[in-house]
Design a protein around this motif. Sequence first.
Motif, PDB file in Angstrom:
ATOM      1  N   MET A 173      38.874  83.985  57.223  1.00 11.02           N
ATOM      2  CA  MET A 173      38.216  83.569  58.461  1.00 11.02           C
ATOM      3  C   MET A 173      38.078  84.739  59.420  1.00 11.02           C
ATOM      4  O   MET A 173      38.844  85.700  59.373  1.00 11.02           O
ATOM      5  N   ASP A 174      37.093  84.620  60.293  1.00 15.15           N
ATOM      6  CA  ASP A 174      36.891  85.564  61.393  1.00 15.15           C
ATOM      7  C   ASP A 174      36.816  84.790  62.697  1.00 15.15           C
ATOM      8  O   ASP A 174      36.549  83.585  62.712  1.00 15.15           O
ATOM      9  N   TYR A 175      37.028  85.524  63.780  1.00 14.76           N
ATOM     10  CA  TYR A 175      36.977  84.910  65.107  1.00 14.76           C
ATOM     11  C   TYR A 175      36.254  85.852  66.056  1.00 14.76           C
ATOM     12  O   TYR A 175      36.419  87.077  65.998  1.00 14.76           O
ATOM     13  N   GLN A 179      30.572  84.504  76.184  1.00  8.34           N
ATOM     14  CA  GLN A 179      30.833  83.975  77.521  1.00  8.34           C
ATOM     15  C   GLN A 179      30.882  82.460  77.536  1.00  8.34           C
ATOM     16  O   GLN A 179      31.544  81.873  78.397  1.00  8.34           O
ATOM     17  N   SER A 180      30.200  81.819  76.601  1.00 11.30           N
ATOM     18  CA  SER A 180      30.101  80.354  76.640  1.00 11.30           C
ATOM     19  C   SER A 180      30.949  79.642  75.592  1.00 11.30           C
ATOM     20  O   SER A 180      31.231  78.452  75.735  1.00 11.30           O
ATOM     21  N   LYS A 181      31.377  80.371  74.535  1.00 12.00           N
ATOM     22  CA  LYS A 181      32.062  79.656  73.463  1.00 12.00           C
ATOM     23  C   LYS A 181      32.959  80.583  72.660  1.00 12.00           C
ATOM     24  O   LYS A 181      32.819  81.810  72.699  1.00 12.00           O
ATOM     25  N   GLU A 182      33.864  79.972  71.916  1.00  9.81           N
ATOM     26  CA  GLU A 182      34.702  80.656  70.938  1.00  9.81           C
ATOM     27  C   GLU A 182      34.309  80.170  69.545  1.00  9.81           C
ATOM     28  O   GLU A 182      34.126  78.974  69.349  1.00  9.81           O
ATOM     29  N   VAL A 183      34.202  81.105  68.597  1.00  5.80           N
ATOM     30  CA  VAL A 183      33.653  80.775  67.286  1.00  5.80           C
ATOM     31  C   VAL A 183      34.628  81.204  66.203  1.00  5.80           C
ATOM     32  O   VAL A 183      35.131  82.336  66.207  1.00  5.80           O
ATOM     33  N   VAL A 184      34.906  80.290  65.267  1.00  5.85           N
ATOM     34  CA  VAL A 184      35.687  80.589  64.074  1.00  5.85           C
ATOM     35  C   VAL A 184      34.759  80.442  62.874  1.00  5.85           C
ATOM     36  O   VAL A 184      34.126  79.388  62.705  1.00  5.85           O
ATOM     37  N   THR A 185      34.646  81.462  62.061  1.00  3.57           N
ATOM     38  CA  THR A 185      33.768  81.430  60.891  1.00  3.57           C
ATOM     39  C   THR A 185      34.604  81.559  59.622  1.00  3.57           C
ATOM     40  O   THR A 185      35.634  82.246  59.605  1.00  3.57           O
ATOM     41  N   ALA A 186      34.169  80.892  58.584  1.00  5.81           N
ATOM     42  CA  ALA A 186      34.777  81.025  57.257  1.00  5.81           C
ATOM     43  C   ALA A 186      33.801  81.783  56.362  1.00  5.81           C
ATOM     44  O   ALA A 186      32.599  81.506  56.368  1.00  5.81           O
ATOM     45  N   VAL A 229      27.276  74.196  52.869  1.00  6.11           N
ATOM     46  CA  VAL A 229      28.714  74.415  53.003  1.00  6.11           C
ATOM     47  C   VAL A 229      29.119  74.024  54.423  1.00  6.11           C
ATOM     48  O   VAL A 229      28.591  74.573  55.401  1.00  6.11           O
ATOM     49  N   ILE A 230      30.061  73.073  54.523  1.00 11.21           N
ATOM     50  CA  ILE A 230      30.540  72.586  55.808  1.00 11.21           C
ATOM     51  C   ILE A 230      31.989  73.025  55.977  1.00 11.21           C
ATOM     52  O   ILE A 230      32.836  72.763  55.110  1.00 11.21           O
ATOM     53  N   PHE A 231      32.270  73.715  57.066  1.00 12.97           N
ATOM     54  CA  PHE A 231      33.622  74.149  57.409  1.00 12.97           C
ATOM     55  C   PHE A 231      34.297  72.981  58.114  1.00 12.97           C
ATOM     56  O   PHE A 231      34.095  72.748  59.297  1.00 12.97           O
ATOM     57  N   ALA A 232      35.103  72.215  57.365  1.00 17.79           N
ATOM     58  CA  ALA A 232      35.662  70.978  57.905  1.00 17.79           C
ATOM     59  C   ALA A 232      36.817  71.231  58.874  1.00 17.79           C
ATOM     60  O   ALA A 232      36.840  70.680  59.979  1.00 17.79           O
ATOM     61  N   ASP A 233      37.797  72.060  58.454  1.00 17.15           N
ATOM     62  CA  ASP A 233      38.988  72.250  59.295  1.00 17.15           C
ATOM     63  C   ASP A 233      39.825  73.373  58.697  1.00 17.15           C
ATOM     64  O   ASP A 233      39.531  73.873  57.614  1.00 17.15           O
ATOM     65  N   TRP A 234      40.874  73.777  59.398  1.00 16.55           N
ATOM     66  CA  TRP A 234      41.854  74.713  58.850  1.00 16.55           C
ATOM     67  C   TRP A 234      43.233  74.297  59.328  1.00 16.55           C
ATOM     68  O   TRP A 234      43.380  73.561  60.302  1.00 16.55           O
ATOM     69  N   SER A 235      44.253  74.727  58.641  1.00 15.37           N
ATOM     70  CA  SER A 235      45.614  74.301  58.926  1.00 15.37           C
ATOM     71  C   SER A 235      46.280  75.266  59.893  1.00 15.37           C
ATOM     72  O   SER A 235      46.150  76.483  59.779  1.00 15.37           O
ATOM     73  N   GLY A 236      47.001  74.690  60.854  1.00 14.28           N
ATOM     74  CA  GLY A 236      47.767  75.513  61.784  1.00 14.28           C
ATOM     75  C   GLY A 236      46.885  76.270  62.763  1.00 14.28           C
ATOM     76  O   GLY A 236      45.714  75.949  62.987  1.00 14.28           O
ATOM     77  N   ASP A 237      47.480  77.316  63.367  1.00 10.75           N
ATOM     78  CA  ASP A 237      46.728  78.169  64.278  1.00 10.75           C
ATOM     79  C   ASP A 237      45.767  79.042  63.499  1.00 10.75           C
ATOM     80  O   ASP A 237      45.918  79.256  62.298  1.00 10.75           O
ATOM     81  N   TRP A 238      44.790  79.576  64.252  1.00  9.09           N
ATOM     82  CA  TRP A 238      43.814  80.435  63.583  1.00  9.09           C
ATOM     83  C   TRP A 238      44.505  81.674  63.019  1.00  9.09           C
ATOM     84  O   TRP A 238      45.319  82.329  63.677  1.00  9.09           O
ATOM     85  N   ALA A 239      44.163  82.020  61.771  1.00  8.58           N
ATOM     86  CA  ALA A 239      44.644  83.244  61.136  1.00  8.58           C
ATOM     87  C   ALA A 239      43.724  83.550  59.972  1.00  8.58           C
ATOM     88  O   ALA A 239      43.119  82.655  59.380  1.00  8.58           O
ATOM     89  N   GLU A 240      43.614  84.811  59.647  1.00 11.17           N
ATOM     90  CA  GLU A 240      42.694  85.206  58.590  1.00 11.17           C
ATOM     91  C   GLU A 240      43.065  84.594  57.241  1.00 11.17           C
ATOM     92  O   GLU A 240      42.196  84.321  56.414  1.00 11.17           O
ATOM     93  N   ASP A 241      44.357  84.375  57.014  1.00 12.06           N
ATOM     94  CA  ASP A 241      44.799  83.864  55.723  1.00 12.06           C
ATOM     95  C   ASP A 241      45.136  82.376  55.757  1.00 12.06           C
ATOM     96  O   ASP A 241      45.812  81.865  54.875  1.00 12.06           O
TER      97      ASP A 241
END
Length: 280
Positions: A173-175, A179-186, A229-241
């Motif tokens: 994942m990347d983060y 100014q308007s949003k925070e984005v997490v990408t897989a 491809v739908i990024f449904a969710d991730w476990s725990g806090d954001w982290a690359e792994d």
Amino acid sequence: VISEAVRGEKLTVSAPFFNQVLGPIFLAVIVLTGICPLIGWRRASINNLMRNFLYPLVAALIVGVSLFFSGIRDWYALIAFTACGFVLSTILFEWFRGVRARHRMRAENYLKAFLGLVWGNKPRYGGYIVHIAILLIAVGVIGSSFYHTEKEAALVPGESVTIGDYTLTYEGMDYYATQSKEVVTANLSVYNGEKFIGTMTPEKYFHRTYQQPVTEVDIRHTLKEDLYVIFADWSGDWAEDARASFTVMVNPLVSWIWIGGGFFLLGGVIAFWPDRRERR
């Protein structure tokens, strides 16, 4: 409403009802778009019908047999695709006869004869183009309805999920923030068989004014099929792994629905384009 008035019980009409009822009706309408234009007004004799429908029926039979031996076994899809082949054959056969007659009568080359034929009778041949548009839309609907596949997977970086001919490997994942949003990408590497065909990056982003996540689906379009491809969710806090959950779908022939929409617009414009007398 009628059931509620008569029996006091209100029936619920949901998606399965429409799929069962409207599918056969839509197929019947498609077949009629091939039959009706070839039945001459007050000239529907047996000889005329046999002469007009012989070649389209042979072409439809060839299409059906070819699809059967190519692996299509669902009887409804096979009938629907064969019907589309029949209607397309009737349109092409009618066009061929008109172009050939104009070529012989006016000594025009076939391209000029074809364009002159269409422009000389715009309502008729614009309508044929609309019929082709309906066929393209029907092919997209049939393919996406009968051969849609879907799979869910929870992956850590390095793991893969396979669906159809595709293998998707989760890279991490990347983060980033604006100014308007925070984005997490897989990030997923996509292979068709052994061939690498690209990277897909579905997203989840959070507006700063509210924290309800918004899912951004990544789609790979081809004429054969669309890969979602739908990024449904991730476990725990954001982290690359971190472990991430995905929904992956393959929808065959969906692009032909959009292409059919373009043909629909083109046929409508031609059919309604005014000639000189109408402009005056």
